[in-house]
Motif scaffolding. Structure first.
Motif, PDB file in Angstrom:
ATOM      1  N   UNK A 183       0.841  -1.196   0.000  1.00 21.00           N
ATOM      2  CA  UNK A 183       0.000   0.000   0.000  1.00 21.00           C
ATOM      3  C   UNK A 183       0.881   1.253   0.000  1.00 21.00           C
ATOM      4  N   UNK A 184       1.996   1.201   0.733  1.00 21.81           N
ATOM      5  CA  UNK A 184       2.934   2.324   0.755  1.00 21.81           C
ATOM      6  C   UNK A 184       3.896   2.276  -0.427  1.00 21.81           C
ATOM      7  N   UNK A 185       4.422   1.086  -0.712  1.00 14.89           N
ATOM      8  CA  UNK A 185       5.456   0.986  -1.735  1.00 14.89           C
ATOM      9  C   UNK A 185       4.933   1.236  -3.137  1.00 14.89           C
ATOM     10  N   UNK A 186       3.678   0.882  -3.401  1.00 11.33           N
ATOM     11  CA  UNK A 186       3.114   1.152  -4.724  1.00 11.33           C
ATOM     12  C   UNK A 186       3.166   2.644  -5.032  1.00 11.33           C
ATOM     13  N   UNK A 187       2.918   3.463  -4.016  1.00 12.96           N
ATOM     14  CA  UNK A 187       2.936   4.919  -4.188  1.00 12.96           C
ATOM     15  C   UNK A 187       4.351   5.425  -4.453  1.00 12.96           C
ATOM     16  N   UNK A 188       5.311   4.996  -3.624  1.00 12.03           N
ATOM     17  CA  UNK A 188       6.677   5.519  -3.750  1.00 12.03           C
ATOM     18  C   UNK A 188       7.354   5.036  -5.026  1.00 12.03           C
ATOM     19  N   UNK A 189       7.117   3.773  -5.421  1.00 12.55           N
ATOM     20  CA  UNK A 189       7.709   3.274  -6.661  1.00 12.55           C
ATOM     21  C   UNK A 189       7.137   4.021  -7.860  1.00 12.55           C
ATOM     22  N   UNK A 190       5.840   4.289  -7.832  1.00 10.27           N
ATOM     23  CA  UNK A 190       5.220   5.019  -8.931  1.00 10.27           C
ATOM     24  C   UNK A 190       5.756   6.445  -9.027  1.00 10.27           C
ATOM     25  N   UNK A 191       5.939   7.095  -7.887  1.00  6.96           N
ATOM     26  CA  UNK A 191       6.516   8.441  -7.890  1.00  6.96           C
ATOM     27  C   UNK A 191       7.884   8.425  -8.559  1.00  6.96           C
ATOM     28  N   UNK A 192       8.704   7.437  -8.199  1.00  9.02           N
ATOM     29  CA  UNK A 192      10.039   7.320  -8.787  1.00  9.02           C
ATOM     30  C   UNK A 192       9.964   7.141 -10.301  1.00  9.02           C
ATOM     31  N   UNK A 193       8.969   6.392 -10.757  1.00 11.41           N
ATOM     32  CA  UNK A 193       8.846   6.082 -12.183  1.00 11.41           C
ATOM     33  C   UNK A 193       8.685   7.330 -13.036  1.00 11.41           C
ATOM     34  N   UNK A 194       7.964   8.326 -12.536  1.00 13.92           N
ATOM     35  CA  UNK A 194       7.624   9.479 -13.382  1.00 13.92           C
ATOM     36  C   UNK A 194       8.446  10.731 -13.085  1.00 13.92           C
ATOM     37  N   UNK A 195       9.245  10.702 -12.030  1.00 12.66           N
ATOM     38  CA  UNK A 195       9.910  11.931 -11.602  1.00 12.66           C
ATOM     39  C   UNK A 195      10.669  12.621 -12.726  1.00 12.66           C
ATOM     40  N   UNK A 196      11.554  11.871 -13.378  1.00 14.40           N
ATOM     41  CA  UNK A 196      12.399  12.484 -14.394  1.00 14.40           C
ATOM     42  C   UNK A 196      11.659  12.686 -15.714  1.00 14.40           C
ATOM     43  N   UNK A 197      10.700  11.788 -16.011  1.00 17.89           N
ATOM     44  CA  UNK A 197      10.016  11.865 -17.297  1.00 17.89           C
ATOM     45  C   UNK A 197       9.097  13.074 -17.388  1.00 17.89           C
ATOM     46  N   UNK A 198       8.353  13.357 -16.327  1.00 19.64           N
ATOM     47  CA  UNK A 198       7.347  14.414 -16.383  1.00 19.64           C
ATOM     48  C   UNK A 198       7.983  15.782 -16.577  1.00 19.64           C
ATOM     49  N   UNK A 199       9.157  15.991 -16.000  1.00 18.08           N
ATOM     50  CA  UNK A 199       9.820  17.275 -16.191  1.00 18.08           C
ATOM     51  C   UNK A 199      10.066  17.565 -17.667  1.00 18.08           C
ATOM     52  N   UNK A 200      10.536  16.563 -18.397  1.00 20.15           N
ATOM     53  CA  UNK A 200      10.770  16.727 -19.833  1.00 20.15           C
ATOM     54  C   UNK A 200       9.457  16.934 -20.585  1.00 20.15           C
ATOM     55  N   UNK A 201       8.429  16.164 -20.225  1.00 22.94           N
ATOM     56  CA  UNK A 201       7.124  16.291 -20.884  1.00 22.94           C
ATOM     57  C   UNK A 201       6.544  17.691 -20.662  1.00 22.94           C
ATOM     58  N   UNK A 202       6.645  18.185 -19.419  1.00 20.37           N
ATOM     59  CA  UNK A 202       6.115  19.514 -19.112  1.00 20.37           C
ATOM     60  C   UNK A 202       6.863  20.598 -19.867  1.00 20.37           C
ATOM     61  N   UNK A 203       8.181  20.447 -19.975  1.00 23.95           N
ATOM     62  CA  UNK A 203       8.967  21.433 -20.710  1.00 23.95           C
ATOM     63  C   UNK A 203       8.570  21.472 -22.184  1.00 23.95           C
ATOM     64  N   UNK A 204       8.255  20.318 -22.753  1.00 25.27           N
ATOM     65  CA  UNK A 204       7.955  20.238 -24.186  1.00 25.27           C
ATOM     66  C   UNK A 204       6.518  20.652 -24.507  1.00 25.27           C
ATOM     67  N   UNK A 205       5.566  20.209 -23.678  1.00 27.95           N
ATOM     68  CA  UNK A 205       4.156  20.375 -24.031  1.00 27.95           C
ATOM     69  C   UNK A 205       3.421  21.422 -23.198  1.00 27.95           C
ATOM     70  N   UNK A 206       4.106  22.022 -22.248  1.00 25.79           N
ATOM     71  CA  UNK A 206       3.496  23.088 -21.462  1.00 25.79           C
ATOM     72  C   UNK A 206       3.375  22.722 -19.999  1.00 25.79           C
ATOM     73  N   UNK A 207       3.996  23.531 -19.145  1.00 25.67           N
ATOM     74  CA  UNK A 207       4.010  23.225 -17.721  1.00 25.67           C
ATOM     75  C   UNK A 207       2.621  23.358 -17.102  1.00 25.67           C
ATOM     76  N   UNK A 208       1.870  24.392 -17.491  1.00 25.85           N
ATOM     77  CA  UNK A 208       0.519  24.552 -16.956  1.00 25.85           C
ATOM     78  C   UNK A 208      -0.374  23.396 -17.384  1.00 25.85           C
ATOM     79  N   UNK A 209      -0.299  23.016 -18.656  1.00 28.09           N
ATOM     80  CA  UNK A 209      -1.152  21.938 -19.163  1.00 28.09           C
ATOM     81  C   UNK A 209      -0.893  20.642 -18.400  1.00 28.09           C
ATOM     82  N   UNK A 210       0.376  20.281 -18.246  1.00 19.80           N
ATOM     83  CA  UNK A 210       0.703  19.023 -17.562  1.00 19.80           C
ATOM     84  C   UNK A 210       0.371  19.115 -16.076  1.00 19.80           C
ATOM     85  N   UNK A 211       0.546  20.293 -15.485  1.00 21.94           N
ATOM     86  CA  UNK A 211       0.194  20.501 -14.079  1.00 21.94           C
ATOM     87  C   UNK A 211      -1.299  20.263 -13.863  1.00 21.94           C
ATOM     88  N   UNK A 212      -2.120  20.831 -14.730  1.00 21.74           N
ATOM     89  CA  UNK A 212      -3.571  20.660 -14.611  1.00 21.74           C
ATOM     90  C   UNK A 212      -3.979  19.196 -14.780  1.00 21.74           C
TER      91      UNK A 212
END
Length: 502
Positions: free
Chosen positions: A51-80
């Motif tokens: 229950x705890x580890x599913x959350x932390x592993x998932x956070x790790x999975x997207x940490x680096x990827x989302x920054x690049x996605x937000x930079x390319x497609x819009x930080x506000x859009x990805x934030x929303x």
């Protein structure tokens, strides 16, 4: 809010602070409801870990990827999108009627939570650029994030006492709706025209490595650590990590640029980052079980007792900043880690008292929390401040990844020590039972819901033995990491003193 911010700035900061509050609460409030989940959803010990580890592993999975996605497609859009997804997955968590559904929903919630975390950092960095307003904005963000982590246990306990465990998750639905509206009306869209491509190779190799390692540690007692299935899982973890290292080495735009580890302050700080999540944060998952099942406290009392563990993390950072300016992070970070270790050893002695209660645990809890408060801010400042400004985002991503990976792994490791210590005591106290029955009893006790047929003294002493193992691991482990951090910071100085003794 301070007058240094414009009206729109207050709206933007409110959206980011509400988002970070939700993220922090989902780390610190959920541990207090684990004993309730064991009873309501009939979850076993290893399922509670997931229950705890599913959350932390998932956070790790997207940490680096989302920054690049937000930079390319819009930080506000990805934030929303991230806020909406977090609200939706939180509702799914709250509506789960079995633990398997909850674990899957927690993984989805972690994916959106990691995206929310990275996007709010990007939004704040873009929206607040001037000295005074930037300092005010980041100051408030840090305070609210600390409140989410520090007061999460009492908030979670209070929600369970006033309503039910489901509302620990459901409450994020309306909170996400408010954050969405604030971000929609206040945040300006921004992109990075030079943003690189997504490092898919790094993502698809790192995530299986962490997942398989955690699965091996968590399920090893049932599978048999030396069984073909378990060894295959461990082999996949190792192979995936090697593939990750190779992928990052040959990638033109790696999400982990390992050359930064040649910078000694950065390396020393990353060791400190991992060390906090080897000891302090994973133990927060299990400490409520000790207060609830070991000491017999209800949800609110458990939350109040946990404040001694979390509140010092809010009080100590200003002192840590002053100490860092005077003594340098290379001294303060290892010293803070050493203080955490002292706290763990004192908690071990407190749990071994003739009549343990919150007072016997209080000194260790306070000192461990103070050590975390001393360490955390210098670690963050050093990881970003020791590299050039154009690499600060990548450095921050490595820092957060080190925290999440070490947290996920050590939730599993501490669970292994807890169940192992409980089982060791039961093997001595109940020698007539077979191994499978003993393990079943041990898992129930470690989860905070012992079998009714067991004597209270047996349960209490078994829990005390298990938590003694966990606290010893946390104390010795963080001391070893403190020594490694010190050497990483000061290797050249130590080498020079060895070559040129007085």
């Amino acid at each position: 809010m301070p007058t240094a911010l414009t009206r729109r700035g207050i709206v933007v900061l409110s959206a980011a602070c509400l988002a970070c509050l939700m993220f922090g609460l989902e780390i610190s409030s959920v541990p207090t409801i684990l004993p309730t989940l064991e009873q309501e959803l009939h979850a076993d010990f290893r399922q509670l870990q997931w229950v705890m580890n599913a959350y932390t592993i998932a956070v790790t999975t997207v940490l680096m990827a989302v920054g690049t996605i937000a930079d390319r497609y819009g930080r506000k859009r990805v934030f929303l999108i991230s806020i909406a997804a977090f609200g939706l997955t939180s509702l799914i968590c709250g509506l789960a009627d079995d633990v398997s559904t909850l674990i899957v929903a927690r993984f989805l919630q972690g994916l959106s939570g990691g995206a929310v975390l990275i996007c709010q950092l990007a939004v704040l960095s873009h929206e607040f650029r001037e000295g005074r307003e930037r300092a005010v904005a980041w100051g408030w963000w840090g305070v609210i994030f600390g409140v989410g982590l520090g007061f999460g246990p009492i908030i979670g306990g209070g929600i369970v006492a006033a309503s039910s465990w489901e509302w620990v998750f459901l409450i994020h639905g309306p909170a996400a709706a408010v954050a969405f509206v604030l971000a929609w009306t206040g945040v300006h869209e921004s992109k990075d025209p030079e943003a690189g491509k997504l490092d898919l190779a790094g993502i698809v190799t790192l995530s299986p490595s962490v997942f398989c390692l955690v699965f091996y540690i968590t399920q090893g007692p049932d599978l048999g650590f030396a069984s073909p299935v378990a060894l295959t899982i461990l082999g996949v973890s190792i192979a995936s990590f090697i593939a990750f290292l190779i992928a990052e080495r040959i990638s033109k735009r790696p999400m982990f640029d390992f050359s930064v580890f040649r910078i000694r302050p950065f390396s020393g700080a990353i060791v400190g980052s991992a060390a906090m999540n080897l000891s302090y944060w994973p133990f927060m998952i299990y400490l409520p079980i000790w207060f609830h099942a070991g000491l017999g406290y209800d949800s609110i009392s458990t939350g109040l007792a946990l404040l001694a563990y979390t509140l010092p993390t809010l009080v100590m950072p200003p002192l840590a900043e002053r100490l860092s300016l005077r003594y340098q992070p290379g001294i303060i970070i290892p010293a803070g880690l050493a203080v955490i270790g002292v706290g763990f050893i004192l908690m071990k002695f407190g749990s071994a008292a003739a009549r343990p209660d919150w007072l016997t645990m209080l000194p260790g809890c306070l000192i461990a929390g103070a050590g975390l408060g001393i360490t955390n801010t210098p670690v963050t400042n050093t990881t970003t401040g020791s590299v050039s400004s154009d690499r600060a985002g990548m450095a921050s991503g490595i820092d957060m990844s080190a925290r999440m990976v070490s947290l996920a792994v050590n939730i599993a490791v501490m669970g292994f020590f807890l169940a192992g210590g409980v089982l060791a005591h039961l093997s001595t106290a109940l020698p007539d039972l077979d191994a499978s029955q003993l393990r079943l009893f041990a898992d129930g006790i470690a989860a905070g819901n012992p079998s009714p047929g067991l004597a209270d003294s047996v349960v209490h002493n078994a829990l005390r033995n298990g938590f003694g193992w966990v606290m010893l691991y946390g104390g010795i482990g963080v001391w070893i990491m403190a020594a490694i951090s010190f050497v990483s910071f000061n290797a050249r100085r130590v080498q020079a003193e060895v070559q040129c003794p007085d």
